[in-house]
Design a protein around this motif. Structure first.
Motif, PDB file in Angstrom:
ATOM      1  N   ARG A  54      -7.949  23.343 -43.546  1.00 19.70           N
ATOM      2  CA  ARG A  54      -8.441  23.060 -44.879  1.00 19.70           C
ATOM      3  C   ARG A  54      -8.963  24.394 -45.728  1.00 19.70           C
ATOM      4  O   ARG A  54      -9.541  25.084 -44.960  1.00 19.70           O
ATOM      5  N   LEU A  55      -9.131  24.417 -46.832  1.00 15.30           N
ATOM      6  CA  LEU A  55      -9.595  25.548 -47.573  1.00 15.30           C
ATOM      7  C   LEU A  55     -11.141  25.307 -47.839  1.00 15.30           C
ATOM      8  O   LEU A  55     -11.505  24.371 -48.077  1.00 15.30           O
ATOM      9  N   SER A  56     -12.017  26.118 -47.100  1.00 19.37           N
ATOM     10  CA  SER A  56     -13.310  26.252 -47.121  1.00 19.37           C
ATOM     11  C   SER A  56     -13.814  26.757 -48.481  1.00 19.37           C
ATOM     12  O   SER A  56     -14.700  26.275 -49.076  1.00 19.37           O
ATOM     13  N   ILE A  57     -13.610  28.320 -48.535  1.00 19.79           N
ATOM     14  CA  ILE A  57     -13.748  28.841 -49.896  1.00 19.79           C
ATOM     15  C   ILE A  57     -12.946  29.892 -50.005  1.00 19.79           C
ATOM     16  O   ILE A  57     -12.019  30.334 -48.994  1.00 19.79           O
ATOM     17  N   ILE A  69      -8.572  39.332 -51.905  1.00 20.90           N
ATOM     18  CA  ILE A  69      -8.759  38.027 -51.880  1.00 20.90           C
ATOM     19  C   ILE A  69      -8.488  37.613 -50.585  1.00 20.90           C
ATOM     20  O   ILE A  69      -7.683  38.050 -49.900  1.00 20.90           O
ATOM     21  N   LEU A  70      -9.397  36.915 -50.113  1.00 24.25           N
ATOM     22  CA  LEU A  70      -9.683  36.268 -48.901  1.00 24.25           C
ATOM     23  C   LEU A  70      -9.768  34.627 -49.209  1.00 24.25           C
ATOM     24  O   LEU A  70     -10.525  34.175 -49.844  1.00 24.25           O
ATOM     25  N   TYR A  71      -8.772  34.102 -48.533  1.00 26.91           N
ATOM     26  CA  TYR A  71      -8.676  32.642 -48.513  1.00 26.91           C
ATOM     27  C   TYR A  71      -9.271  32.049 -47.146  1.00 26.91           C
ATOM     28  O   TYR A  71      -8.551  32.277 -46.416  1.00 26.91           O
ATOM     29  N   HIS A  72     -10.385  31.467 -47.111  1.00 28.61           N
ATOM     30  CA  HIS A  72     -10.969  31.153 -45.695  1.00 28.61           C
ATOM     31  C   HIS A  72     -10.528  29.694 -45.405  1.00 28.61           C
ATOM     32  O   HIS A  72     -11.013  28.723 -46.005  1.00 28.61           O
ATOM     33  N   PHE A  73      -9.799  29.415 -44.487  1.00 25.70           N
ATOM     34  CA  PHE A  73      -9.288  28.214 -44.021  1.00 25.70           C
ATOM     35  C   PHE A  73     -10.040  27.969 -42.768  1.00 25.70           C
ATOM     36  O   PHE A  73      -9.892  28.659 -41.833  1.00 25.70           O
ATOM     37  N   SER A  74     -10.226  26.458 -42.501  1.00 29.78           N
ATOM     38  CA  SER A  74     -10.934  26.347 -41.277  1.00 29.78           C
ATOM     39  C   SER A  74      -9.929  25.195 -40.640  1.00 29.78           C
ATOM     40  O   SER A  74      -9.283  24.269 -41.179  1.00 29.78           O
ATOM     41  N   HIS A  75      -9.730  25.435 -39.281  1.00 30.58           N
ATOM     42  CA  HIS A  75      -9.217  24.768 -38.398  1.00 30.58           C
ATOM     43  C   HIS A  75     -10.285  23.622 -37.658  1.00 30.58           C
ATOM     44  O   HIS A  75     -10.715  24.235 -36.736  1.00 30.58           O
ATOM     45  N   THR A  78     -10.789  23.120 -33.805  1.00 27.10           N
ATOM     46  CA  THR A  78     -11.289  24.218 -32.927  1.00 27.10           C
ATOM     47  C   THR A  78     -12.520  24.970 -33.301  1.00 27.10           C
ATOM     48  O   THR A  78     -12.952  25.723 -32.525  1.00 27.10           O
ATOM     49  N   GLY A  79     -12.881  24.621 -34.644  1.00 24.60           N
ATOM     50  CA  GLY A  79     -13.863  25.401 -35.210  1.00 24.60           C
ATOM     51  C   GLY A  79     -13.319  26.858 -35.661  1.00 24.60           C
ATOM     52  O   GLY A  79     -14.240  27.782 -35.819  1.00 24.60           O
ATOM     53  N   VAL A  80     -12.210  26.991 -35.700  1.00 28.01           N
ATOM     54  CA  VAL A  80     -11.809  28.696 -35.927  1.00 28.01           C
ATOM     55  C   VAL A  80     -11.344  28.786 -37.588  1.00 28.01           C
ATOM     56  O   VAL A  80     -10.652  27.887 -38.037  1.00 28.01           O
TER      57      VAL A  80
END
Length: 156
Positions: A54-57, A69-75, A78-80
């Motif tokens: 999911r996209l966090s920010i 640009i950095l798209y920060h995705f959370s898995h 696993t918390g990665v």
């Protein structure tokens, strides 16, 4: 393998679909994936739809090399965090909008457009969020060349 560390198979699956990427495991819970801007949209779709991230920010930074640009995705299982890094050239500040398939990108892309002048192609609602209605066009407060006096729309 510890559940809180990047899964090699997970990363290999990304690399199999996007062989041109450069991967840097920064820490057990942070992975950076560098890709050209014309493939960032497809990589984001892959992380979201195929890998369950999911996209966090997202963040935008005016660097000497261009707009990063950095798209920060959370898995979440696993918390990665998997961060897509791409450079948008200053002489062509355009990139495809993730908001067309990922509503979470809507406001942050609008903010980056307003603060850095990056056009998110296909964005469903690029209206300003933060600047007043009388903000001068072409003035972007988070650009390196922005002058402090311009913050209030003054050129002096």
């Amino acid at each position: 393998m510890n559940e809180r560390t990047p899964n090699t198979e997970f990363i290999d699956g990304i690399a199999a679909q996007f062989p041109e990427i450069s991967v840097k495991v920064h820490s057990p819970r942070r992975v950076y994936i560098r890709i050209e801007r014309d493939r960032a949209f497809e990589l984001a779709q892959f992380l979201y739809r195929e890998k369950g991230c999911r996209l966090s920010i997202a963040t935008g930074i005016d660097t000497r090399d261009g707009f990063e640009i950095l798209y920060h995705f959370s898995h979440d299982p696993t918390g990665v965090y998997y961060s897509i890094k791409t450079i948008v050239p200053k002489d062509d500040p355009k990139i495809r909008s993730l908001a067309v398939f990922l509503p979470a990108a809507n406001w942050i892309e609008r903010e980056m457009r307003e603060m850095l002048g990056i056009e998110f192609i296909g964005h469903p609602n690029p209206a300003p969020l933060l600047t007043p209605e009388n903000w001068p066009p072409g003035k972007y407060p988070l650009r390196r060349d922005f002058e402090a006096g311009e913050r209030n729309g003054n050129d002096d």
